[in-house]
Enzyme design. Structure first.
Site: not given
Length: 562
Positions: A35-36, A74, A128, A324-325
């Site tokens: 995540d992130d 997200c 999510h 996710d990014h």
């Protein structure tokens, strides 16, 4: 058709079918999502990052160096990735809609595997949680059993961080003594424990499995085991190479990182909204904690991979690792995600396919021995194979399906709201057995981000659907990033192509950090005239491709001036 072209296409088809057949009997899938996580990993050339377990995975895998998310937040990104549809098709730009009732009843990646006889399982943050996945993580559509979420995650936003005053706070920086946390654990530790348990439960089962494991870190707050900070001495932490807001950055493009500002330790800094810089000493501490969180997450990946070895599953399990990014660490004066820049849209994408990206293991050999970076700081790995050409997260669904031996997905039509199973991505199966001979400039990644106004305000980072007034559409190839900020109607989901609020164009060969926006130097009148002859139903993506072509036909992409 030219006989040579026909022969090449036939061989390509034959090899893809051979590959699919070869992988059909070893088609378990371990799908790992962080995540992130930006590309702050050793295998992506980050010399600061200490990520030995992921680097070891990359040494046996295919590494896509230029993979991009479709929206840098997200829920929209995860929904887009797992359905292989773009945000304009899922119609999810915030956290407040469930795509099956809001846009279309689209088949997901795990649902597709489940329909083919796989036992599908979800651990941690995959979809999510909440409205965006119908409060069930899309169960029972996507999963054979209800999704698992770690009990300790409920404390993530509470006052768990010991401050200098000895009291507990809801801080951004939150390195902790794990034994003092509720239950003596943390969410990613719990998720890894559960994933290991599930792997053990499936080891002797004849049915193939699809196990998705979503780690929360390095998402904020940086509630991580404090010992990982020792890997990154504060006096050795560099600042971002471009910490200032670019002079020609359109205000609509700036993200004011409001979620970071809400943390107690950041509030004490009294940073002015929206552009006020964070003090440099605190910037270093943020970067230190982010990298420490990456190393902590890497250790959990190592635990999973070493479990595959211990259970004898490595040779029968495809491993996919992605995010996710990304996340800004001070670049452009920004923190967090919520924009269209490379640092937040570019993500790691690593695929291990036994017998394809690496040889099968020998008896008694360990493919992924666990590496404890806290006690074994010295290690060296080289990526097994790399793909430089631009790819997207919507490419994962068709590629993983095909590599596992499932039938290839059909390409989605331009409008696919009524189509349950198709892909807006590209099947990357050919990249696994063709040598890449340089970048393919025609390959483009599309991202987008919504804004409520032309200037930064409190809800600029994550506007509700009803408040979206501008949509920033961004396309990225090997040498350019081109972005248009266009008027958007949230009631009809329509973009107004003639309502251009701002634009950005970065020439990456001379400006890899995306600091010099040359959009205003372009000949817009000439391009407008050329575009006027296009049919009205021409897609936005096609229009932007043509605009980029016209705009850049005369630009210099070396060290010369534009």
């Amino acid at each position: 058709m030219n006989p040579g072209v026909f022969t090449w296409l036939f061989l390509l088809w034959l090899r893809s079918r051979t590959l699919a057949a070869a992988t059909a009997e070893r088609s378990n899938v371990l799908f790992i999502m962080s995540d992130d996580l930006r590309t702050s990993l050793g295998c992506y050339g980050d010399t600061l990052a200490k990520s030995p377990n992921i680097d070891q995975l990359a040494s046996k895998s295919q590494v896509f160096l230029n993979a991009f998310a479709q929206q840098a937040v997200c829920a929209p990104s995860r929904t887009s990735m797992l359905t292989s549809r773009r945000p304009d098709t899922t119609r999810l730009y915030d956290f407040n809609s469930y795509w099956r009732v809001h846009a279309g009843n689209y088949t997901t990646l795990p649902q597709h595997f489940k329909s083919k006889g796989y036992y599908t399982m979800s651990v941690g943050k995959v979809f999510h949680p909440g409205i965006a996945s119908n409060h069930t993580d899309d169960y029972p559509y996507s999963w054979s059993v209800p999704a698992y979420h770690p009990f300790s995650f409920r404390f993530e936003k509470q006052k768990m961080c010991k401050g200098e005053d000895g009291q507990l706070h809801a801080n951004l920086l939150c390195a902790v003594n794990v034994t003092e946390q509720p239950g003596g654990t943390l969410p990613d530790l719990e998720s890894t424990d559960e994933a290991v348990r599930l792997l053990k439960s499936r080891a002797s089962d004849g049915a193939p499995f699809f196990l998705a494991v979503g780690f929360h870190k390095p998402h904020i707050p940086f509630r991580i085991p404090q010992e990982y900070l020792s890997l990154y001495p504060l006096d050795e932490m560099p600042l971002a190479p471009d910490p200032d807001v670019p002079k020609l950055l359109p205000p609509v493009a700036y993200n004011p990182w409001t979620d970071v500002r809400k943390r107690e330790d950041v509030q004490k800094l009294n940073v002015s909204f929206p552009y006020g810089p964070i003090p440099k000493d605190f910037q270093r501490r943020i970067r230190q904690h982010y990298y420490a969180a990456v190393s902590y997450m890497d250790a959990q990946v190592g635990r999973l991979l070493s479990t595959l070895d211990a259970l004898g599953l490595t040779d029968s399990t495809m491993v996919v690792f992605t995010s996710d990014h990304g996340w800004s660490l001070g670049e452009h004066g920004e923190w967090a995600k919520y924009s269209n820049f490379d640092v937040v849209t570019r993500v790691p994408l690593i695929m291990f396919v036994p017998g394809v990206t690496a040889s099968y293991s020998s008896p008694g050999e360990s493919t992924f021995p666990f590496i404890d970076v806290l006690t074994q700081p010295e290690y060296s790995f080289t990526n097994a194979r790399v793909i430089q050409t631009t790819v997207e997260l919507v490419d994962i669904f068709p590629t993983v399906s095909c590599m596992a031996g499932l039938p290839a997905l059909e390409e989605c039509p331009d409008v696919s709201f009524q189509v349950e199973l198709c892909t807006a991505g590209r099947n990357l199966v050919d990249t696994f057995y063709q040598i890449e001979r340089g970048m393919i400039p025609e390959r483009i990644a599309f991202s987008q981000y919504p804004r409520p106004a032309d200037t930064p305000q409190n809800n600029s980072d994550l506007p509700d659907l009803k408040d979206i007034k501008v949509m920033g559409y961004s396309m990225r190839n090997w040498i350019y990033r081109y972005t248009l900020w266009l008027g958007f109607d949230p009631r009809s989901f329509q973009v107004n192509l003639s309502d251009v609020h701002a634009g950005e164009l970065y020439i990456l060969s001379v400006d890899p950090e995306e600091d010099e926006n040359v959009y205003k130097k372009l000949n817009h009148n000439m391009v407008t005239k050329k575009m006027a002859s296009l049919p009205p139903d021409t897609s936005l993506q096609t229009r932007m491709r043509l605009q980029l072509h016209y705009h850049t036909a005369g630009l210099k992409t070396d060290r010369g001036k534009v």
